[in-house]
Design an enzyme around this catalytic site. Structure first.
Site, short mmCIF file in Angstrom:
data_model
loop_
_atom_site.label_atom_id
_atom_site.label_comp_id
_atom_site.label_asym_id
_atom_site.label_seq_id
_atom_site.Cartn_x
_atom_site.Cartn_y
_atom_site.Cartn_z
N ASP A 29 5.89 -3.38 27.19
CA ASP A 29 5.50 -2.01 27.58
C ASP A 29 4.02 -1.94 27.95
OD1 ASP A 29 5.77 0.68 28.01
OD2 ASP A 29 5.61 1.24 25.89
N ASN A 31 2.84 -1.65 31.40
CA ASN A 31 2.49 -2.10 32.76
C ASN A 31 1.88 -0.97 33.59
OD1 ASN A 31 3.80 -4.40 31.96
ND2 ASN A 31 5.63 -4.06 33.19
N TRP A 34 -1.64 -0.11 32.45
CA TRP A 34 -2.54 -1.20 32.85
C TRP A 34 -2.95 -1.03 34.31
CZ3 TRP A 34 -2.56 -5.12 36.45
CH2 TRP A 34 -3.38 -6.24 36.20
N THR A 75 18.74 0.87 30.63
CA THR A 75 19.72 1.72 31.31
C THR A 75 19.10 3.08 31.66
OG1 THR A 75 20.56 2.20 29.08
CG2 THR A 75 21.86 0.69 30.40
N ASN A 77 15.91 3.30 32.76
CA ASN A 77 14.87 3.12 33.79
C ASN A 77 15.35 3.50 35.20
OD1 ASN A 77 13.35 0.19 32.20
ND2 ASN A 77 12.75 2.34 32.09
N ARG A 80 13.57 6.36 37.11
CA ARG A 80 12.23 6.24 37.73
C ARG A 80 12.34 6.41 39.25
NH1 ARG A 80 8.42 2.27 34.21
NH2 ARG A 80 9.10 3.07 32.20
N ARG A 197 6.29 -4.63 19.84
CA ARG A 197 6.08 -3.71 20.96
C ARG A 197 4.59 -3.53 21.18
NH1 ARG A 197 9.38 1.56 22.83
NH2 ARG A 197 8.17 1.95 24.71
N SER A 205 13.18 2.49 21.62
CA SER A 205 13.62 2.83 22.97
C SER A 205 14.95 2.18 23.35
CB SER A 205 12.54 2.45 24.00
OG SER A 205 11.37 3.18 23.77
C1 FPP Z 1 7.56 -0.66 30.67
O1 FPP Z 1 6.24 -0.38 31.05
C2 FPP Z 1 7.97 -1.84 31.39
C3 FPP Z 1 9.05 -1.90 32.21
C4 FPP Z 1 9.95 -0.76 32.45
C5 FPP Z 1 9.35 -3.13 32.94
C6 FPP Z 1 9.02 -4.38 32.21
C7 FPP Z 1 9.23 -5.53 33.08
C8 FPP Z 1 8.42 -6.60 33.16
C9 FPP Z 1 7.21 -6.76 32.35
C10 FPP Z 1 8.73 -7.73 34.03
C11 FPP Z 1 10.14 -8.17 33.86
C12 FPP Z 1 10.34 -9.45 34.48
C13 FPP Z 1 11.54 -10.01 34.60
C14 FPP Z 1 11.61 -11.35 35.17
C15 FPP Z 1 12.77 -9.34 34.16
P1 FPP Z 1 5.93 1.01 31.74
O2 FPP Z 1 6.08 0.85 33.21
O3 FPP Z 1 6.80 2.06 31.15
O4 FPP Z 1 4.45 1.19 31.34
P2 FPP Z 1 3.73 2.56 30.98
O5 FPP Z 1 4.40 3.06 29.72
O6 FPP Z 1 2.33 2.14 30.74
O7 FPP Z 1 3.90 3.48 32.15
#
Ligand code: FPP
Length: 258
Positions: A29, A31, A34, A75, A77, A80, A197, A205
């Site tokens: 979690d 990304n 970041w 399921t 996501n 988005r 996490r 989640s």
């Molecule tokens: C949640 O962070 C992350 C995800 C929904 C996707 C996670 C996926 C990866 C790290 C790569 C997966 C790679 C493979 C090969 C399957 P967020 O986007 O909800 O972050 P935020 O809470 O900061 O907005």
């Protein structure tokens, strides 16, 4: 490394005799945050998240972890924006295309857990190929939860069992925890000892709801794209300090309870 060789030991050894998790699961979690902190599109946060995944897959066997389960797409996501869903769908495709040969050489068994419905036929083919290619590997197990939800998985298992009952092959009283567990997508993996996490959020989640029954939970204040071996080591150290009792009482209380 041949599949039969033991994983290399950790660079700096963990405390002698400390409880050590065989199976670690990670909610990757943070990304989006970041990327936002850097003024970048969320897609670049997810790509940086894949690099963190690669670092973790390399570090885990060095730290004597045998199973790693990561949450790549839930399921939920699907709600988005379409462009972000498309980016998230592209990640495992790119990952398998670039890394599957090396993962196979290194004795990694790859499994993708989650519903196949909704995934493109290209992606399903890549997933099936990756699983078949690495099926005999046993040095390290990488489970990628993709289009996965704990509730959906339990529901699918219950439905399969109900179908068996309707077909007269099973009776309702045949169902017990072991049988239901064996119908889940994670059948064949031990339950996670430790669920990590990052990103400061403190919830599951919908990740591994059944399997998490006795997992230790560690929440870390780092965004997933920044995650590295030092964070995994810190999570292992926190795990080592926990007292896992599985519903029993602590050993030093047994006499007092006597
Ligand atoms: C949640 O962070 C992350 C995800 C929904 C996707 C996670 C996926 C990866 C790290 C790569 C997966 C790679 C493979 C090969 C399957 P967020 O986007 O909800 O972050 P935020 O809470 O900061 O907005």
């Amino acid at each position: 490394m041949a599949a039969s060789e033991k994983p290399p030991s950790a660079g700096a050894p963990l405390p002698e005799g400390s409880p050590h998790p065989l199976h670690v699961a990670v909610v990757m979690d943070g990304n989006g945050r970041w990327a936002k902190q850097r003024g970048l599109p969320r897609s670049l946060g997810h790509r940086a998240g894949v690099e963190a995944l690669k670092r973790t897959v390399e570090a885990a066997p060095r730290l004597n972890i045998r199973w790693l389960t990561v949450f790549g797409f839930s399921t939920e996501n699907w709600s988005r924006p379409a462009a972000e869903v498309a980016e998230l769908m592209a990640l495992p495709k790119r990952y398998f295309e670039s890394d599957i040969a090396r993962l196979d050489r290194e004795g990694v068994r790859v499994r993708v857990i989650g519903r196949r419905e909704g995934l493109s036929s290209d992606l399903v083919r890549l997933v099936e190929d990756a699983q078949a290619r690495t099926a005999r590997n046993d040095r390290f197990h990488l489970n990628i939860a993709f289009n996965y939800g704990g509730q959906a998985d339990i529901t699918d298992a219950a439905r399969r069992f109900a179908e068996e009952v309707a077909a007269g092959r099973r009776a309702p009283e045949d169902l017990d925890e072991a049988m239901l567990g064996g119908l889940l997508a994670t059948a064949g993996s031990p339950p996670p000892d430790l669920i990590v996490r990052p990103s400061g959020e403190q919830r599951l989640s919908n990740f591994l709801l059944w399997e998490a029954a006795y997992a230790e939970l560690v929440f870390q204040d780092v965004l997933w794209p920044d995650y590295g071996e030092e964070h995994l080591r810190a999570a292992l150290a926190e795990f080592a300090a926990r007292d896992r009792r599985y519903g029993a009482i602590a050993a030093d209380n047994v006499l007092a309870a006597g």
